[in-house]
Design a protein around this motif. Structure first.
Motif, short mmCIF file in Angstrom:
data_model
loop_
_atom_site.label_atom_id
_atom_site.label_comp_id
_atom_site.label_asym_id
_atom_site.label_seq_id
_atom_site.Cartn_x
_atom_site.Cartn_y
_atom_site.Cartn_z
N ALA B 93 46.84 36.94 44.52
CA ALA B 93 45.68 37.34 43.73
C ALA B 93 46.01 38.49 42.79
O ALA B 93 46.72 39.42 43.14
N LYS B 94 45.51 38.38 41.57
CA LYS B 94 45.59 39.52 40.66
C LYS B 94 44.26 40.25 40.73
O LYS B 94 43.33 39.78 41.37
N ASP B 95 44.20 41.39 40.06
CA ASP B 95 42.98 42.18 40.15
C ASP B 95 41.93 41.61 39.20
O ASP B 95 41.71 42.11 38.12
N THR B 96 41.29 40.53 39.63
CA THR B 96 40.29 39.90 38.79
C THR B 96 38.93 40.02 39.44
O THR B 96 38.80 40.49 40.57
N LEU B 97 37.92 39.55 38.72
CA LEU B 97 36.57 39.57 39.26
C LEU B 97 36.52 38.73 40.54
O LEU B 97 35.89 39.11 41.53
N LEU B 98 37.24 37.60 40.54
CA LEU B 98 37.25 36.72 41.70
C LEU B 98 37.78 37.47 42.92
O LEU B 98 37.19 37.44 44.00
N THR B 99 38.89 38.16 42.73
CA THR B 99 39.49 38.89 43.84
C THR B 99 38.54 39.94 44.38
O THR B 99 38.38 40.10 45.60
N ARG B 100 37.90 40.66 43.45
CA ARG B 100 36.96 41.69 43.91
C ARG B 100 35.79 41.06 44.65
O ARG B 100 35.30 41.61 45.63
N THR B 101 35.36 39.90 44.18
CA THR B 101 34.27 39.22 44.88
C THR B 101 34.70 38.81 46.28
O THR B 101 33.94 38.95 47.24
N ILE B 102 35.91 38.30 46.40
CA ILE B 102 36.41 37.91 47.72
C ILE B 102 36.41 39.12 48.65
O ILE B 102 35.95 39.05 49.80
#
Lengths: 292, 283, 251
Positions: B93-102
């Motif tokens: 995972a990169k630091d994206t919105l998806l990762t933060r949501t997870i």
């Protein structure tokens, strides 16, 4: 051939990894959806206002009343009591463990705290029933020891490991130069600890307290066993109360699937879910706040 | 240092010490208390026979078996998903919105009250998927509940493997997955194992999520398929300590002792694995 | 005119806003030891890690321009894995993987699908011999690679790279953590390896460049200041800044 086979295998594995990665989101959504699906059915028949602000929870009277105020108050009073006990003790213990305890004792203490966290809630409830409840009854000369106070004391012990562990992390994360700077200016170690360390670690400690509150509000078995299960708005700590969690746990077994009562318990679950969601969200904000 | 500052420091430190003792002493006291009162109940018969006479006599065998089924069913589901999710977060995972949501989702899964998991399991597995109150419904509920612990501990274990090992592996032409499989995972395995055991211990002690998804008050026989109901230790303890009048104290303490013993042994194993791993860390 | 092994055209690289390599044009010839010197933050290591795409791992990395390996664009015409098996790398700190000496050397070939035990054993022996380590470890191939001495570890890392039979080997300050005797052994290995391989050596040790490299490039602030035969760079540098650096006036 071998190469393409390997590529395909890797493609599949990495696909699985990604899918597993997003399952957490899926599950949070599923939990919310299923609570809503069942819980919102209540409001076809029963007005939401009376649910949220009604002061009587009489699910089997005719007509039934599903006012959750007494349950919310029950959760609130038990939580407030537990946090009042747990927070000072936990922050003190976190300070002692991270700043003062010799290395060997530190490991021992940490293991002890992990063990406390490991004791199943139903066992703590049982222990509370056979020790704490009779003690509270005879100490305060009241008719029953199944009170909010008993619940608060037991829950305090369940919140302590959470608060201590996270507060300790926060205290450990205070940069050394801060501490050394204070000592170099002639502060005693204690002055350094409460003026510098506690202040610098305060966002983490607040997060720790929030998570402790979340743990207490969601706790079920122990409170159900020792708070007396009486759905009235409490006026003192020495009264029996009933929390939201205990209500769900003790009544769900007796409801008929699809009945108003069944839906009402899910609706109560929604309230609980939202409360803990907010608490955890705030805790997370404090935990990941930009360092000074 | 002034005399007053010195004295207040002494008092403060004593209070801090006392607070810590206040937290740890009950652990020891509870243990001693349960062992002292419960050890008399423990016998081969208690562990291997069925409850009799309205659970006032006999043993807890079906509850022990039920707990094992539930816990291993749960870990069989949550371990692979949890470890893969941790691999995703730590390695891909990169630091994206998806990762933060997870990450936010994991935090919230960890915070959902156990009884709400029970409601969810009831709504999804028991009713919607029509599994009925059954081992499979309970195991799946416990699995989802255990997921955050497994993900968090596995992720920690993965991130403790030095970044340079990954660089070396990649520089030798290995793909990302090969690097994970042959370099990262083998060196994170003890940490992952620790997390798995802790999660088993936790699942074994939970009563609230299985109240409406699997637990049976009393069953005269062992479950024969995953769609059968089962008894379970924590639920059994709840039942015999609140619902059955005039039951012998010893049976209650004995059941509590078996449950606590199981959970503590698992925790000790996890602590031992972790500390041995820390000592012999090769880098 | 010799055909270039590697050729860079208008190569630029950034980390975030930092422009680490500026408009670089240079060719590296087959079978030479190409030395790169320069002070800290001069872009040498960034340049080196561009050649086997190790920079791709950094989220803030960005580049433009072209790098050709035997005429093929390393970013467009091949996968990173294929590139890295042709362009090996030896890192600054010796970093054996936490496994046996044998497994360390066999790691690369295994990851490319080699299963045959006999062939693996042959590769391991050949690679260790080429890295001058065979005699010291042949009786303890099962021992953990991390138990070797620092110099041995670095030669193990070289052997590990050789096991893939690369065309090019990138050395990133390979002796910065080593004592003089180990350094001498690594340098000796490099001089022999250049018969088979093309070597690019980034070093902070000017004397090392003088000892082993055929041509030397001087980098400063991400720019190539001067590139010439090593003895010219060291005896008659054309640029004042090169001279200053070599004489130890800065860096």
């Amino acid at each position: 051939m071998d190469r393409t086979l390997r590529r395909t295998k890797e493609f599949i594995v990495e696909g699985l990894i990604f899918l597993s990665g997003i399952t957490s989101i899926l599950f949070v959504v599923l939990i919310f959806v299923f609570l809503l699906k069942e819980g919102l059915s209540l409001f076809k028949e029963y007005p939401a206002g009376q649910f949220l602000f009604g002061t009587g929870w009489y699910p089997i009277s005719e007509p039934p009343r599903f006012g959750i105020v007494p349950l919310v108050c029950g959760s609130l009073i038990v939580t407030v009591g537990a946090i009042m006990i747990a927070v000072p003790v936990s922050v003190a213990a976190a300070l002692y463990i991270s700043e003062l305890a010799p290395v060997k004792i530190k490991d021992f203490l940490k293991a002890g705290i992990e063990m406390l966290a490991a004791i199943p809630s139903v066992v703590l409830g049982f222990i509370g029933m056979v020790t704490l409840v009779p003690f509270v009854r005879s100490f305060f000369h009241i008719p029953t020891g199944l009170t909010a106070l008993s619940g608060s004391i037991m829950l305090a012990f369940m919140a302590m490991p959470t608060i201590i562990t996270i507060a300790e992390d926060a205290i450990n994360a205070v940069p050394k130069p801060y501490k050394e700077g204070a000592l170099a200016l002639g502060a005693t170690r204690w002055q350094m600890m409460y003026k510098i360390v506690l202040v610098a670690a305060s966002p983490g400690i607040i997060a720790a307290i929030m998570l402790g509150i979340g743990r207490v509000i969601g706790e079920t078995m122990a409170v159900m066993m020792i708070t007396g299960n009486s759905a009235v708005i409490p006026h003192s700590f020495l009264q029996p109360v009933r929390t939201m969690t205990a209500t769900i746990a003790s009544e769900m077994g007796e409801t008929v699937y699809g009945s108003e009562h069944y839906f009402a318990l899910f609706a109560l679950g929604i309230v609980l879910f939202i409360i803990t969601f907010i608490i955890n969200f705030i805790a997370d904000l404090f935990l990941h706040r930009k360092k000074i | 240092m002034s005399r007053r500052a010195h004295i207040s420091q002494k008092i403060a430190f004593s209070l801090l010490f006392l607070s810590t003792v206040f937290v740890v002493i009950p652990v020891v006291a509870i243990l001693v208390f349960i062992v002292k009162n419960g050890v008399g109940a423990i016998s081969w018969e208690f562990l291997t026979s069925y409850p009799r006479a309205g659970m006032k006599q006999g043993g807890i065998f079906p509850a022990i078996v039920g707990t094992f089924y539930l816990v291993f069913g749960a870990i069989a589901v949550s371990l692979p998903i949890g470890v893969l999710a941790a691999i995703y977060l730590n390695e891909y995972a990169k630091d994206t919105l998806l990762t933060r949501t997870i990450k936010l989702a994991i935090v919230n899964l960890a915070g959902v009250p156990s009884v709400v998991y029970g409601l969810f399991g009831l709504g999804l597995f028991v009713v919607f998927l029509k599994f009925g109150t059954s081992i499979v419904a309970g195991s799946l509920t416990l699995a989802i509940m255990g997921l955050p612990v497994i993900i968090t501990t596995s992720k920690e274990a993965l991130s403790s493997v030095p970044k340079q090992f990954r660089e070396v592996s990649l520089s030798l032409g290995a793909t990302r997955w090969q690097t994970v499989r042959h370099v990262v995972l083998p060196n994170a395995i003890s940490g992952i194992l620790t997390g798995a055991i802790l999660s088993i211990a936790r699942a074994a002690g939970e009563a609230a999520p299985i109240l409406f998804t699997v637990a049976a008050f009393y069953l005269p026989k062992l479950p024969r398929s995953v769609f059968d109901q089962a008894m379970a230790l924590p639920y059994h303890l709840y039942i015999i300590s609140t619902q059955i009048p005039n039951i012998s104290k010893q049976t209650q303490y004995g059941t509590a002792l078996v449950l606590v013993g199981l959970v503590f042994i698992l925790n000790l194993v996890a602590i031992v694995i972790r500390s041995r791993f820390r000592k012999k860390k090769k880098w | 005119m010799v055909t270039a092994k590697i050729s860079c055209k208008k190569l630029n690289a950034w980390f975030g806003k930092v422009h680490s390599v500026r408009s670089l044009d240079l060719d590296i010839r087959p079978h030479e030891i190409f030395g790169i010197i320069g002070p800290a933050n001069s872009g040498k290591t960034t340049f080196l890690r561009t050649l086997n795409r190790m920079n791709d791992l950094d989220l803030h990395f960005r580049m433009d321009g072209e790098v050709l390996l035997d005429g093929q664009n390393i970013y467009a015409d091949m996968t990173a894995e294929a590139l890295r098996s042709k362009v090996g790398m030896v890192f600054a700190m010796p970093m054996p993987l936490p496994m046996s000496v044998f497994d360390n050397v066999a790691y690369g070939p295994r990851m490319h699908g080699m299963r045959d035990r006999k062939k693996l054993a042959e590769i391991v022996e050949r690679s260790l011999q080429e890295a001058f380590l065979w005699e010291e470890v042949k009786d303890r191939l099962g021992m953990s690679g991390m138990k070797l001495s620092g110099g041995q570890q670095q030669r193990l890392c070289i052997a590990r790279t050789l096991a893939l039979s690369p065309d090019v080997i990138l050395f990133d300050e390979p002796c910065s953590g080593l004592d003089p005797i180990s350094t001498a052994k690594v340098e000796e290995a490099m001089l022999i390896l250049k018969k088979e391989y093309t070597i690019i050596l980034v070093t902070n040790n000017i004397k090392q460049a003088a000892r082993v490299s055929g041509r030397t490039a001087f980098f400063l602030m991400g720019e190539l200041i001067e590139l010439d035969a090593t003895e010219k760079i060291f005896t008659a540098p054309k640029d004042k800044r090169t001279e200053d650096y070599i004489l130890g006036r800065f860096g």
